[in-house]
Design a protein around this motif. Structure first.
Motif, PDB file in Angstrom:
ATOM      1  N   GLU A 134      39.868  27.510  41.272  1.00 17.03           N
ATOM      2  CA  GLU A 134      39.832  28.677  40.399  1.00 17.03           C
ATOM      3  C   GLU A 134      39.825  29.975  41.223  1.00 17.03           C
ATOM      4  OE1 GLU A 134      36.261  29.062  38.166  1.00 17.03           O
ATOM      5  OE2 GLU A 134      36.854  30.977  37.289  1.00 17.03           O
ATOM      6  N   ALA A 135      38.999  30.012  42.263  1.00 19.34           N
ATOM      7  CA  ALA A 135      38.922  31.221  43.094  1.00 19.34           C
ATOM      8  C   ALA A 135      40.245  31.484  43.805  1.00 19.34           C
ATOM      9  CB  ALA A 135      37.788  31.074  44.103  1.00 19.34           C
ATOM     10  N   ALA A 136      40.872  30.410  44.331  1.00 19.44           N
ATOM     11  CA  ALA A 136      42.139  30.582  45.038  1.00 19.44           C
ATOM     12  C   ALA A 136      43.233  31.068  44.084  1.00 19.44           C
ATOM     13  CB  ALA A 136      42.546  29.274  45.708  1.00 19.44           C
ATOM     14  N   ARG A 137      43.264  30.520  42.890  1.00 17.50           N
ATOM     15  CA  ARG A 137      44.265  30.955  41.928  1.00 17.50           C
ATOM     16  C   ARG A 137      44.015  32.391  41.477  1.00 17.50           C
ATOM     17  NH1 ARG A 137      44.982  25.432  38.181  1.00 17.50           N
ATOM     18  NH2 ARG A 137      46.586  24.484  39.501  1.00 17.50           N
ATOM     19  N   ALA A 138      42.741  32.742  41.316  1.00 16.04           N
ATOM     20  CA  ALA A 138      42.438  34.117  40.916  1.00 16.04           C
ATOM     21  C   ALA A 138      42.933  35.107  41.969  1.00 16.04           C
ATOM     22  CB  ALA A 138      40.938  34.277  40.686  1.00 16.04           C
ATOM     23  N   ARG A 139      42.779  34.731  43.264  1.00 16.63           N
ATOM     24  CA  ARG A 139      43.235  35.622  44.333  1.00 16.63           C
ATOM     25  C   ARG A 139      44.757  35.684  44.395  1.00 16.63           C
ATOM     26  NH1 ARG A 139      39.043  32.956  47.121  1.00 16.63           N
ATOM     27  NH2 ARG A 139      40.581  31.569  48.080  1.00 16.63           N
ATOM     28  N   ALA A 140      45.402  34.506  44.254  1.00 17.47           N
ATOM     29  CA  ALA A 140      46.848  34.455  44.433  1.00 17.47           C
ATOM     30  C   ALA A 140      47.616  34.841  43.174  1.00 17.47           C
ATOM     31  CB  ALA A 140      47.258  33.047  44.879  1.00 17.47           C
ATOM     32  N   LEU A 141      47.105  34.467  42.010  1.00 20.47           N
ATOM     33  CA  LEU A 141      47.841  34.651  40.763  1.00 20.47           C
ATOM     34  C   LEU A 141      47.205  35.680  39.840  1.00 20.47           C
ATOM     35  CD1 LEU A 141      48.423  30.853  40.002  1.00 20.47           C
ATOM     36  CD2 LEU A 141      50.011  32.422  41.125  1.00 20.47           C
ATOM     37  N   GLY A 142      45.931  35.929  40.045  1.00 21.85           N
ATOM     38  CA  GLY A 142      45.222  36.836  39.163  1.00 21.85           C
ATOM     39  C   GLY A 142      44.266  36.074  38.266  1.00 21.85           C
ATOM     40  N   PRO A 143      43.158  36.720  37.847  1.00 21.60           N
ATOM     41  CA  PRO A 143      42.144  36.007  37.052  1.00 21.60           C
ATOM     42  C   PRO A 143      42.617  35.624  35.667  1.00 21.60           C
ATOM     43  CG  PRO A 143      41.637  38.353  37.203  1.00 21.60           C
ATOM     44  CD  PRO A 143      42.780  38.104  38.137  1.00 21.60           C
ATOM     45  N   ASP A 144      43.645  36.293  35.157  1.00 19.45           N
ATOM     46  CA  ASP A 144      44.105  36.005  33.800  1.00 19.45           C
ATOM     47  C   ASP A 144      45.321  35.094  33.756  1.00 19.45           C
ATOM     48  OD1 ASP A 144      43.312  39.374  32.618  1.00 19.45           O
ATOM     49  OD2 ASP A 144      42.081  37.543  32.735  1.00 19.45           O
ATOM     50  N   HIS A 145      45.756  34.610  34.909  1.00 25.06           N
ATOM     51  CA  HIS A 145      46.905  33.704  34.920  1.00 25.06           C
ATOM     52  C   HIS A 145      46.532  32.391  34.229  1.00 25.06           C
ATOM     53  CE1 HIS A 145      50.075  31.037  36.463  1.00 25.06           C
ATOM     54  NE2 HIS A 145      50.782  32.140  36.659  1.00 25.06           N
ATOM     55  N   ALA A 146      47.520  31.776  33.574  1.00 20.41           N
ATOM     56  CA  ALA A 146      47.257  30.545  32.823  1.00 20.41           C
ATOM     57  C   ALA A 146      46.679  29.447  33.710  1.00 20.41           C
ATOM     58  CB  ALA A 146      48.543  30.064  32.151  1.00 20.41           C
ATOM     59  N   ASP A 147      47.164  29.333  34.945  1.00 20.06           N
ATOM     60  CA  ASP A 147      46.651  28.297  35.848  1.00 20.06           C
ATOM     61  C   ASP A 147      45.206  28.570  36.248  1.00 20.06           C
ATOM     62  OD1 ASP A 147      49.740  27.625  37.717  1.00 20.06           O
ATOM     63  OD2 ASP A 147      49.102  27.121  35.667  1.00 20.06           O
ATOM     64  N   THR A 148      44.853  29.829  36.435  1.00 20.53           N
ATOM     65  CA  THR A 148      43.475  30.184  36.764  1.00 20.53           C
ATOM     66  C   THR A 148      42.553  29.833  35.607  1.00 20.53           C
ATOM     67  OG1 THR A 148      44.312  32.028  38.089  1.00 20.53           O
ATOM     68  CG2 THR A 148      41.963  32.043  37.540  1.00 20.53           C
ATOM     69  N   LEU A 149      42.978  30.181  34.408  1.00 19.33           N
ATOM     70  CA  LEU A 149      42.166  29.880  33.225  1.00 19.33           C
ATOM     71  C   LEU A 149      42.052  28.367  33.008  1.00 19.33           C
ATOM     72  CD1 LEU A 149      43.581  32.663  30.886  1.00 19.33           C
ATOM     73  CD2 LEU A 149      41.397  32.667  32.101  1.00 19.33           C
ATOM     74  N   ALA A 150      43.119  27.628  33.339  1.00 17.68           N
ATOM     75  CA  ALA A 150      43.059  26.168  33.221  1.00 17.68           C
ATOM     76  C   ALA A 150      42.020  25.585  34.169  1.00 17.68           C
ATOM     77  CB  ALA A 150      44.435  25.560  33.499  1.00 17.68           C
ATOM     78  N   ALA A 151      41.932  26.130  35.397  1.00 19.00           N
ATOM     79  CA  ALA A 151      40.923  25.653  36.340  1.00 19.00           C
ATOM     80  C   ALA A 151      39.519  25.964  35.832  1.00 19.00           C
ATOM     81  CB  ALA A 151      41.153  26.276  37.713  1.00 19.00           C
ATOM     82  N   ARG A 152      39.331  27.105  35.192  1.00 12.71           N
ATOM     83  CA  ARG A 152      38.017  27.419  34.616  1.00 12.71           C
ATOM     84  C   ARG A 152      37.648  26.398  33.549  1.00 12.71           C
ATOM     85  NH1 ARG A 152      37.840  33.436  32.549  1.00 12.71           N
ATOM     86  NH2 ARG A 152      35.780  32.727  31.852  1.00 12.71           N
ATOM     87  N   TYR A 153      38.633  25.999  32.753  1.00 12.40           N
ATOM     88  CA  TYR A 153      38.381  24.984  31.734  1.00 12.40           C
ATOM     89  C   TYR A 153      37.865  23.690  32.369  1.00 12.40           C
ATOM     90  CZ  TYR A 153      39.228  21.851  27.814  1.00 12.40           C
ATOM     91  OH  TYR A 153      39.072  20.938  26.797  1.00 12.40           O
ATOM     92  N   GLU A 154      38.463  23.281  33.485  1.00 16.50           N
ATOM     93  CA  GLU A 154      38.030  22.051  34.156  1.00 16.50           C
ATOM     94  C   GLU A 154      36.625  22.208  34.732  1.00 16.50           C
ATOM     95  OE1 GLU A 154      41.632  20.191  33.182  1.00 16.50           O
ATOM     96  OE2 GLU A 154      39.703  19.420  33.823  1.00 16.50           O
ATOM     97  N   VAL A 155      36.271  23.399  35.157  1.00 15.71           N
ATOM     98  CA  VAL A 155      34.901  23.648  35.611  1.00 15.71           C
ATOM     99  C   VAL A 155      33.933  23.359  34.468  1.00 15.71           C
ATOM    100  CG1 VAL A 155      33.271  25.442  36.330  1.00 15.71           C
ATOM    101  CG2 VAL A 155      35.523  25.298  37.415  1.00 15.71           C
ATOM    102  N   GLY A 156      34.286  23.795  33.273  1.00 17.24           N
ATOM    103  CA  GLY A 156      33.433  23.528  32.120  1.00 17.24           C
ATOM    104  C   GLY A 156      33.272  22.044  31.843  1.00 17.24           C
ATOM    105  N   ILE A 157      34.358  21.289  32.017  1.00 18.22           N
ATOM    106  CA  ILE A 157      34.273  19.836  31.823  1.00 18.22           C
ATOM    107  C   ILE A 157      33.270  19.230  32.803  1.00 18.22           C
ATOM    108  CG2 ILE A 157      35.553  17.672  32.078  1.00 18.22           C
ATOM    109  CD1 ILE A 157      38.007  19.180  31.015  1.00 18.22           C
TER     110      ILE A 157
END
Length: 761
Positions: free
Chosen positions: A582-605
């Motif tokens: 999630e942190a790497a995607r937020a840096r590379a793609l931005g915090p609102d990118h779909a892939d970043t948000l998908a990683a946050r979802y997996e953190v919740g799981i």
């Protein structure tokens, strides 16, 4: 024996009733006593009468037959006589009218048996094993083919000592070079695999495998690669049976998992202890508890966008933590090679000759006219450009998630291209490939599989087997096989595609690495978790060096590593990995990118799997707010996060709030996606879950019935999601005191799985 059907002047063979790996079973008449019997004729010894090894084998047979004949218990097949006739060893046994457990499953099209019948079989087999173990006798080859269910309901164990002898006879005749080829490894205990000391608890492990299969429809490690099955028995914790079949009693699942413990000391002490536990477990409080639901949201989940498995109820007091193997594996294919196969009536003139090997019928050839000649006048360049533009428009529709429109567009283009260019033209096949993509996007994996298979065949003919387009179609075929739970076939196909990529492009080509990524995911679904973990880590290492540590492909494989860690029960490590992604995607793609948000979802799981429900709730609420801001309140991913909010409110026993959230999500999904969409049905079910927990069982029953009826209409009566809903419905009936209706519904579940009633029910 070719000249007569009378053995030893006494046993007249009347009808061939079964044939298996060891030999044949005949219905016969004992002319001396005038009674009907069964005669089992083992395969010829294949050794001269005077040969020393032959004498040892024959003496072994007599010793084992005497042991079997000494057993006197209603749960053990009675052996009346034994001997040798014209080089064929035979046993004379009581004639049993019924079916073995393997045949019962086949009769029911591999659907599991009714719950009450499964428990009854377990009790009767436990009684029989308690008796035989007290006599100091271990079966060593317990499997469905060796357990008979008679027409009156009696259960009998067959072939004490004889099946093991049959394997030795087969090896002595050099009919096989492998000890396990005689039967199947699906029911072998870890100590048998490791050549360790064997005692009565090995039979208990094998019984656990049998009970698992008749309760779920497949053995615990149902892989057609024998090595993988053996490694599964030795190293892998089996998937809990209730993940396949939620209506199974909780106490029964716990007993089966205890029987499948890797070390004998962790299993029940003996069959008597097992029998007592089975009897004690059948109380109303433990008779049933609903299993997890299976949402179908399209968003980024564990592997290929699969939805997360939710458990909407708090854990039972004292229950073990959620198991590591909670998703990915569906009911596998039947373990073949052990069930006695029905045979046509024998030729009276041939007696037993020719009976030792089954007839090999010709394989039907699939013939199709594929000779399409060139058209007299080819299509105009302008027309081809129009078709190309429509094709590109369809691709864009798929990228936007508008799968139904994409499918319709590509079907129209494919039909016109087939007419103007020919069915095997690369452009035609490209349109058909995109049809498969759209079908896969809507969850119609079986139709996608057919489409990709046809495209693969066409591309192999026109482009060759190693062409990148051919390999792309083969890889999509493997993915569709995995979606259908056919992970063994998917593994073979991924491996073949990988070999072609390595041969033509090298080990570090992006296509090669992409195939390895998918192969790792499929290995985890085969239960080969350590291999999957190792392969995924290797792909991460190479991708990081070739593409960079923050490349989307590298981060995607890091998610696969985290997913496998979760399946291994290492949820804390999985949580750390997902947070790093999630942190790497937020840096590379931005915090609102779909892939970043998908990683946050997996953190919740992961937080939920670790029992950190309050943190998971907070995360899903924040995620839902961010998704609403980025994509809107009606976006499927926003609703998916809100569904997670409701689930975690339920886990925290805040059922009034959970019910309100579920109702709101259900209303939006019904409006945006339609009342029959899988996500809508998941929310409708969650509403019913909340109603049940609030004691409003009549309202819950109506909701569960609506979901079950819709799923049955759309998915079919035997689909796992339909059966889950039927289990929910039965549970409500139980809670309302309508136990007779609940019991009947539990029985219907097995019938629905097989699509035809069991005549014994």
């Amino acid at each position: 024996m070719a000249d007569t059907r009378l053995i030893q002047g006494r046993y007249r063979l009347l009808e061939l009733i079964g044939r298996g790996g060891m030999g044949e079973v005949w219905r016969a008449l004992d002319e001396s006593l005038g009674r009907r019997v069964a005669v089992k004729c083992l395969k010829p010894v294949g050794l001269p009468q005077g040969d020393a090894a032959g004498r040892v084998m024959r003496e072994r047979f007599r010793r084992e037959a005497r042991v079997a004949a000494a057993l006197q218990h209603r749960g053990v097949t009675v052996v009346h006589d034994f001997g040798e006739h014209d080089g064929v060893l035979y046993l004379v046994m009581e004639l049993l009218e019924g079916r073995d457990l393997g045949q019962l499953l086949e009769d029911n099209k591999r659907a599991p048996l009714p719950v009450a019948e499964v428990v009854d079989i377990a009790e009767q087999v436990a009684d029989a094993l308690a008796y035989t173990h007290e006599q100091g006798i271990i079966h060593r080859d317990l499997k469905p083919a060796n357990i008979m269910r008679l027409t009156d309901g009696t259960v009998k164990i067959c072939d004490f000592g004889i099946a093991r002898l049959g394997r030795d006879l087969e090896q002595s005749s050099q009919l096989t070079g492998l000890g396990v080829a005689m039967g199947t490894p699906h029911y072998m205990s870890p100590e048998q695999i490791g050549a360790g000391a064997i005692d009565h608890r090995s039979d208990l492990y094998s019984l656990g495998c049998v009970l698992y299969e008749i309760a779920t429809g497949a053995p615990p490690f149902d892989l057609e690669d024998a090595w993988s099955v053996l490694v599964g028995h030795r190293d892998t914790v089996p998937e809990p049976p209730r993940t396949h079949r939620p209506e199974l009693p909780v106490f029964f699942e716990r007993i089966v998992l205890d029987l499948l413990a890797k070390t004998p000391g962790e299993r029940p002490a003996d069959a008597g202890d097992l029998r007592r536990r089975l009897g004690a477990g059948q109380g109303p409080a433990l008779a049933y508890a609903p299993g997890p639901g299976y949402p179908h949201g399209r968003g980024a989940g564990f592997g290929h966008g699969a939805g997360e498995v939710y458990d909407s109820r708090p854990p039972l007091p004292g229950a073990a933590p959620l198991p590591s193997w909670t998703r990915g594996m569906t009911i596998g294919h039947k373990a073949t090679g052990t069930t006695v196969l029905p045979s046509p009536p024998p030729d009276p003139a041939s007696a037993l000759t020719g009976g030792w090997t089954g007839p090999a019928g010709p394989h039907p050839a699939l013939l199709a006219d594929r000779a399409y000649g060139p058209h007299a006048a080819g299509p105009s360049a302008e027309r081809l450009a129009v078709l190309a533009g429509r094709h590109d428009a369809g691709v864009n529709l798929s990228r936007a998630g508008r799968w139904e429109e994409a499918e319709e567009t590509h079907r129209d283009v494919a039909a016109e291209r087939a007419q103007t260019l020919g069915p095997d033209h690369p452009d035609t096949l490209a349109s058909r490939y995109e049809i498969g993509v759209a079908l896969s996007g809507t969850g119609r994996a079986a139709e996608a599989l057919r489409e990709f298979g046809s495209v693969t065949e066409g591309r192999e003919r026109t482009l060759g087997p190693d062409h990148p387009d051919t390999l792309a179609a083969r890889q999509e075929t493997a993915y569709a096989l995995g979606r259908l739970g056919r992970h063994f076939e998917a593994h073979d196909l991924y491996a073949a595609v990988l070999a072609s990529h390595e041969r033509t492009k090298g080990d570090e080509h992006p296509d090669t690495l992409r195939c390895r990524h998918h192969l790792a995911g499929n290995l985890s679904r085969l239960g080969r978790l350590e291999e999957a973990y190792g392969l995924a880590r290797e792909v991460v290492r190479v991708r990081a060096r070739v593409l960079g540590t923050t490349h989307p492909d590298t981060l995607a494989t890091r998610c696969e590593v985290a997913r496998t860690l979760g399946l291994l029960g290492r949820w804390a490590e999985a949580l750390g990995s997902y947070r790093e992604v999630e942190a790497a995607r937020a840096r590379a793609l931005g915090p609102d990118h779909a892939d970043t948000l998908a990683a946050r979802y997996e953190v919740g799981i992961c937080l939920g799997r670790l029992g950190r429900d309050a943190e998971a709730l907070e995360l899903y609420r924040a995620l839902a707010d961010d998704l609403k801001r980025v994509s809107g309140g009606a976006d499927p991913e926003t609703l998916r996060a809100r569904h997670g909010v409701g689930v975690n409110l339920g886990r925290l026993a805040r059922w009034e709030e959970a019910l309100r959230e579920a109702r709101e999500v259900w209303a939006i999904r019904e409006r945006v996606l339609g009342p029959d969409h899988p996500d809508t049905l998941v929310s409708r079910r969650e509403v019913a879950v909340g109603l049940g927990w609030l004691g409003r069982w009549e309202d819950a029953l109506a909701g569960y019935r609506q979901v079950a009826g819709t799923r049955e209409r759309i998915l079919g009566a035997s689909h796992p999601d339909t059966l889950t809903s039927r289990g929910d419905e039965a549970h409500c009936l139980e809670q309302l005191g309508r136990t007779a209706e609940a019991s009947e519904l539990y029985r219907r579940v097995a019938t629905l799985r097989g699509e035809r009633p069991d005549p014994r029910m």
